[in-house]
Design an enzyme around this catalytic site. Structure first.
Site, PDB file in Angstrom:
ATOM      1  CE  LYS A 121      -5.492 -53.384  41.163  1.00 42.78           C
ATOM      2  NZ  LYS A 121      -5.746 -53.473  42.641  1.00 42.78           N
ATOM      3  CB  THR A 122      -7.490 -47.394  38.815  1.00 45.57           C
ATOM      4  OG1 THR A 122      -8.376 -48.493  38.903  1.00 45.57           O
ATOM      5  CG2 THR A 122      -8.137 -46.218  37.630  1.00 45.57           C
ATOM      6  CD  GLU A 165      -6.700 -51.100  37.405  1.00 43.84           C
ATOM      7  OE1 GLU A 165      -7.504 -51.678  38.346  1.00 43.84           O
ATOM      8  OE2 GLU A 165      -7.006 -50.139  36.714  1.00 43.84           O
TER       9      GLU A 165
END
Length: 465
Positions: A121-122, A165
């Site tokens: 995600k990051t 995110e």
């Protein structure tokens, strides 16, 4: 024109303001003109960055730190009920707002992209933030890690796009109503909150169901959990589904990923045309993250060739295969990987970048519950390294579980043929690594805890040999 500050957010107090998710929201609110305050357990560069934006940051936790005129108290799922500031908020009848609700309020009125998945995600959120900024679209973004370029995890931009995110760990991502949702993968993790894959699927289905009518789901065509989720949501009539990956059926097909040292060259087939671009981090999983970012940007109407070129400007996120330095011919790299899938992906990426060099790993398990459920798989992943040092479990928010220690991982690693050394005193790791490393080796510090702090110490010890 900047979006209005929600009335509840005009004078917010953040408990744990230095956390990756909390600090991002606090920064955006401060940049929008809110009177931000909060507390954190210890001093940090993040606390200083918040003060530079005009926020009041207290160190430690005390009831008196909560101002009587606070409009709300913002908490994450990690804040315990006995926190003195939270108790004081109850006494004063100050509304308590979960971090996810605060972030959702900041996205209101903007074209939002929410990036979800058990891993990646990051990185994917960061790639989009960098690319959209490079294209002059001035996005707002909230990321769970600091960008190497701008050096921050969040920003209020003047554009109409907000990239966030979306954290599944506590189901908080179900609060968002994005125009584009990205699902990178779906796996069982966060065992304190999810008892089964069925619960995970239900949670992700709820998240996908919140996409605005006519919006787009960008989802992996390769990862089994994502494929299953796609089958479950295909019938949502208001949702456009765009798949990406190496599968022949993918709408955006990854044709080839070519390693080039610590970078990769990626070729995709999109709209009947081949498109090649560079990703400035190694490993096929990061290349796939870049393709997901590309597909999401195209879903917002951004030309693919422009976006692909801009993604090439992304240079990484702190703790995602971040080069910390080199000493005595040894490179030290830091990885946030703490789930077996992430560990395997990063170790394979470093294997590809290392060529004939040896790969030495310093691994710190994260959470007792995760080790209990996945410790065997963690140990098996470490067999990809030439040698590993395994530290004690980093507890974070958890209390110990009787019988669950790093020994579970070490035994599994040795059973898989790995060369593993148990180290209980983190301070001795630099000496241990200095005794193992040879010129040309790669050292990878790995885990979601404070193992990241060892990089500079290892480099200093190597330099002083």
């Amino acid at each position: 024109m900047a979006p209005a500050i929600p009335s509840a957010m005009e004078r917010p107090h953040f408990i744990g303001i230095g956390g990756a998710g909390m600090s991002g929201i606090a920064k955006i609110l401060a940049q929008r003109g809110a009177k931000v305050a909060g507390s954190d357990a210890k001093e940090s560069a993040t606390a200083e960055a918040l003060r530079a934006l005009g926020a009041t940051v207290h160190i430690g936790h005390a009831a008196e730190y909560l101002a009587t005129d606070a409009s709300c108290v913002v908490v994450s799922s990690a804040i315990r009920a006995d926190n003195p500031e939270l108790a004081r908020a109850t006494e004063l009848s100050v509304p308590v707002v979960h971090r996810s609700d605060a972030l959702a309020s900041l996205m209101t009125g903007l074209r939002s992209i929410a990036v979800a998945g058990t891993h990646g995600k990051t990185t994917t959120t960061s790639m989009l933030a960098v690319a959209l900024t490079e294209l002059g679209l001035d996005p707002s973004y909230a990321i769970g890690g600091d960008l190497e370029g701008p050096g921050t995890n969040a920003r209020h931009g003047a554009g109409d796009i907000f990239v966030a995110e979306a954290d599944e760990s506590d189901r908080s991502f179900q609060k968002y109503v994005p125009e584009v949702a990205i699902v990178l993968n779906v796996e069982l993790d966060h065992h304190a909150n999810y008892a089964s894959m069925d619960e995970i699927y239900d949670s992700f289905e709820t998240f996908v169901g919140k996409v605005v009518p006519g919006g787009t789901l960008v989802i992996s065509a390769d990862q089994p959990g994502a494929v299953e989720l796609t089958a479950r949501v295909r019938d949502l009539s208001t949702l456009k589904v765009v798949t990406y990956g190496e599968s022949e059926s993918a709408d955006v097909r990854v044709h080839k990923v070519t390693p080039r040292g610590l970078t990769s060259e990626v070729t995709v087939l999109l709209g009947g045309r081949f498109l090649t671009f560079t990703v400035s981090v190694p490993g096929s999983h990061y290349a796939h993250n870049a393709v997901a970012a590309l597909a999401a940007g195209v879903a917002l109407g951004i030309p693919a060739h422009n976006l692909a070129s801009a993604i090439g400007k992304y240079t990484g996120v702190k703790r995602r295969l971040q080069l910390k330095g080199e000493a005595a011919g040894v490179q030290v790299i830091d990885s946030y990987a703490h789930h077996p899938t992430e560990m395997t992906a990063d170790l394979e990426a470093m294997r590809g970048a290392a060529s004939d060099a040896r790969l030495l790993v310093v691994f710190q398990p994260h959470l007792f519950s995760r080790t209990q459920e996945l410790g065997t798989e963690m140990g098996q992943a470490l067999a990809l390294a030439d040698a590993s040092v395994v530290l004690d479990i980093y507890p974070a928010r958890e209390d110990p579980i009787p019988g669950i220690t790093s020994t579970l991982i070490i035994d599994a690693a040795r059973a898989a043929g790995a060369d593993v050394t148990a180290v209980h005193d983190k301070a001795t790791v630099p000496d241990v690594i200095a005794g193992m490393a040879k010129p040309g080796d790669l050292v990878l510090t790995m885990g979601a805890g404070d193992v990241t702090d060892l990089g500079p110490d290892i480099l200093a010890r190597l330099a002083g040999r």
